[in-house]
Design an enzyme around this catalytic site. Structure first.
Site: not given
Ligand code: IDP
Ligand code: MG
Length: 158
Positions: A30, A70, A78, A123, A133, A136, A147
């Site tokens: 990312k 997304y 968010f 991470r 983070n 992905h 994807e």
């Molecule tokens: P993942 O990437 O670990 O699968 P997901 O819940 O699918 O996590 O969320 C997708 C992406 O959205 C996350 O990797 C992160 O960049 C962002 N994200 C998820 N939760 C939050 C939040 O609470 N605040 C801000 N960004 C978030």
């Molecule tokens: Mg996810």
């Protein structure tokens, strides 16, 4: 998940999905990871963990692409922040291959929030926050195929 892009973007999310085997996953390094200079170290960790790179590109997502990628999160508070972050700079997109790829890659990257990510995970080392983070990783074989096909055409996968 339902990824749909405008025809004018010339991206079909459903093309070539049959090129993705179940031993493959999809990743993005990312914008924060690239910005912070971690591209090489993260790719090394991925390769050292036994993943083979089947496709890779250095690119920048458009708002339409990030929004579609997304889309499953579009009702979340968010979402706007996520789309703007994911379009803020270049990313590396890649299709990776390994036995048990999806699950093993999720283990390698660690929990969404680096505060909860296990020691030794990507991470844990490189994520700035739950939002920014670093990487992905697809969460299922089906999504890995969708994807991967979203980012690569058949002649870009080796
Ligand atoms: P993942 O990437 O670990 O699968 P997901 O819940 O699918 O996590 O969320 C997708 C992406 O959205 C996350 O990797 C992160 O960049 C962002 N994200 C998820 N939760 C939050 C939040 O609470 N605040 C801000 N960004 C978030
Ligand atoms: Mg996810």
């Amino acid at each position: 998940m339902n990824f749909k892009m405008d025809k004018k973007n010339n991206v079909s999310l459903h093309q070539n999905t049959n090129k993705m085997a179940t031993n493959r996953t999809f990743t993005m390094l990312k914008p924060d990871a690239i910005e912070n200079g971690h591209m090489g170290k993260i790719l090394s960790m991925i390769i050292d963990a036994g993943f083979t790179i089947k496709a890779m590109k250095y690119t920048r997502l458009t708002e339409a692409q990030a929004g579609a990628f997304y889309e499953v999160h579009k009702e979340r508070p968010f979402y706007g922040e996520l789309v703007s972050y994911m379009t803020s700079g270049p990313i590396v997109a890649a299709i990776l291959e390994k036995d048990n790829a999806v699950e093993d890659f999720r283990k390698l990257i660690g929990a969404t929030d680096p505060a909860e990510a296990a020691e030794g995970t990507i991470r844990k080392y490189f994520a700035e926050s739950k939002g920014r983070n670093a990487v992905h990783g697809s969460d299922s074989d089906e999504n890995a195929a969708i994807e991967g096909a979203f980012h690569f055409s058949a002649n870009e996968v080796f």
